[in-house]
Design an enzyme around this catalytic site. Sequence first.
Site, PDB file in Angstrom:
ATOM      1  CE  LYS A  17      -2.436  -0.218   3.649  1.00  0.00           C
ATOM      2  NZ  LYS A  17      -2.469  -1.253   4.515  1.00  0.00           N
ATOM      3  CB  ILE A 148     -10.466  -5.630  15.903  1.00  0.00           C
ATOM      4  CG1 ILE A 148     -11.224  -6.952  15.824  1.00  0.00           C
ATOM      5  CG2 ILE A 148     -10.978  -4.801  17.086  1.00  0.00           C
ATOM      6  CD1 ILE A 148     -11.137  -7.793  17.067  1.00  0.00           C
ATOM      7  CB  CYS A 382      23.668   6.339  14.518  1.00  0.00           C
ATOM      8  SG  CYS A 382      22.993   7.220  15.923  1.00  0.00           S
ATOM      9  CG  HIS A 508      20.105   7.671  11.770  1.00  0.00           C
ATOM     10  ND1 HIS A 508      20.367   6.325  11.680  1.00  0.00           N
ATOM     11  CD2 HIS A 508      20.003   7.961  13.085  1.00  0.00           C
ATOM     12  CE1 HIS A 508      20.402   5.804  12.900  1.00  0.00           C
ATOM     13  NE2 HIS A 508      20.190   6.767  13.769  1.00  0.00           N
ATOM     14  CD  GLU A 510      20.116   5.841   8.082  1.00  0.00           C
ATOM     15  OE1 GLU A 510      21.148   6.537   8.034  1.00  0.00           O
ATOM     16  OE2 GLU A 510      19.723   5.277   9.134  1.00  0.00           O
TER      17      GLU A 510
HETATM   18  N1  GLN Z   1      22.465   3.434  20.943  1.00  0.00           N
HETATM   19  C1  GLN Z   1      23.189   4.572  20.468  1.00  0.00           C
HETATM   20  C2  GLN Z   1      22.745   5.848  21.154  1.00  0.00           C
HETATM   21  O1  GLN Z   1      21.691   5.893  21.735  1.00  0.00           O
HETATM   22  C3  GLN Z   1      23.071   4.712  18.966  1.00  0.00           C
HETATM   23  C4  GLN Z   1      21.678   4.975  18.485  1.00  0.00           C
HETATM   24  C5  GLN Z   1      21.518   4.782  17.017  1.00  0.00           C
HETATM   25  O2  GLN Z   1      22.333   4.134  16.387  1.00  0.00           O
HETATM   26  N2  GLN Z   1      20.471   5.295  16.459  1.00  0.00           N
HETATM   27  O3  GLN Z   1      23.423   6.838  21.091  1.00  0.00           O
END
Ligand code: GLN
Length: 547
Positions: A17, A148, A382, A508, A510
């Site tokens: 979807k 539900i 990260c 991040h 990505e």
């Molecule tokens: N666990 C790590 C932190 O809290 C990395 C978190 C993550 O990779 N998004 O900093």
Amino acid sequence: MSKYVFVTGGVSSSLGKGLTASSLGRLLKQRGLRITMCKLDPYINVDPGTMNPGEHGEVFVTDDGGETDLDLGHYERFIDESLNRNSNTTTGSIYSSVIAKERRGDYLGKTVQVIPHVTDEIKERIRRLNSEDVDVIIVEIGGTVGDIEIVPFVEAIRQFRSDVGRDNVCYVHLTLVPYLAPSGEQKTKPTQHSVTELRSRGIQPDVIVCRSDQPISEGLKRKISLLCDVPSQAVISAVDAPSIYEIPLAMHEEGLDRVVMETLRIPQENHEVDLSTWEQLVERVESLKKNVRIGIIGKYVNLPDAYLSIVEALRHAGFDHRAGITFDWIDAEMVPEQYGEEYLRQLDGIVIPGGFGERGIEGMITAAEIARREQIPLLGICLGMQVMVVESARNVAGLEKANSTEFDRLSPHPVIDLMAEQVDIADLGGTMRLGAYPAMLQPESIVAGLYGSEVVSERHRHRYEFNARYKNKIEESGLLCSGSSPDGRLVEFVERPDHPFFVGTQAHPEFKSRPDRPHPLFQGLITAALVRNNGREPQLLDLDAVH
Ligand code: GLN
């Protein structure tokens, strides 16, 4: 005023979807309409932030720090618009505001009920997206008609048509048309049942999109049209596509955007479709000439959806070089026992993705060590960056038992630590640093070269930070802190200038990659991986080869 498209699904979950809705969004955008999208999720969690990615897939983070369903990643990648926390609503968040209002006395002593109070709240969330700047709002309802939990949502979108007017709403229903091998036939009965279920809740679909592994014939479309009471051209055949990026073109051929616009009374003449940019993308997707093998060393490797945006970002970078990606899912807990040096050396590149919790950490640290020594291109995201820092601290800087305090609260060298007090954290998801933050990159660094800029903004979702007390020691070990927060206190990027590609980011990246605009860090990784794949001697990254 904006117009609304509601996308529901029947027969089975995981029919795509989100991809159908996203493809429609892109097509309408290519017709010059201004689009936004939103997902209503019937589960009780207030947001997916607390859900296990191994079960539910990744948490997609928006610029404003919303922790949202992974379908929003598809939306952003397809419509190329930044969404926000309002673009995802769950039953949990609806009920928490209804209950808060009840406690405040906002309902003036009335009995608070699913209809009208919960449905009003749902409609309010949908209406919030209405703006002068948006022509069409596409709203996907998670789950399957007949569940539900979905009932209040279906009721809310049913009411919506009378609220905003018949011509301002289009209902698209996605179903499955299975092929039964023994009888050699495609079966329409599940679609009929699903439409009957939807109608029993008062919604007659305007468009039926049929997922199937083979095209639906005109005859079958006529049958569905007759039995489900939609025009035959509003029965859209959605055949499995080799790449998700081919879906918009296939949906256009089937006329999805045209019937939706007809239903919404949007004149076609002023909105000719221009698919040339998307066609160029698909041309690249369909003419991949090389292949690189990328190992993803994480803890949720049994469900690739847990790393969906990373997978897509790698693919995007590959498209740019006409290179396909072979994904090697490596359980970090099995490094080095099952996946030791010999195994990892066969990879062209490695990603150590984000994650929470201790499981698999030592395997990731070992993998980072092997990548450093063996000159294997590595992108740490990260948690991945934190692991790279711990590795350099332990194995190069000689800081014994260096660790993140997330995993060892008593570590003598907490090179990654809780820095909450240093960060201006809004009260979102507790102590997490969430959403877009700017970073300043060091001139001449690899990351500055990749981004082509010294000021960048990336999305974050983490609690722990590089511990500034160790910055000098870590840099002496050859791991350069190449990007930091504008006030210089938080380390955002690290890299090894003497390595083909050893780059980590606290963010991040990505989430911001687009199929036709790959993210620079992923482009860097894939460029370095292609060099390795060619069997050439490890060499420093040639920035000119990246873009
Ligand atoms: N666990 C790590 C932190 O809290 C990395 C978190 C993550 O990779 N998004 O900093």
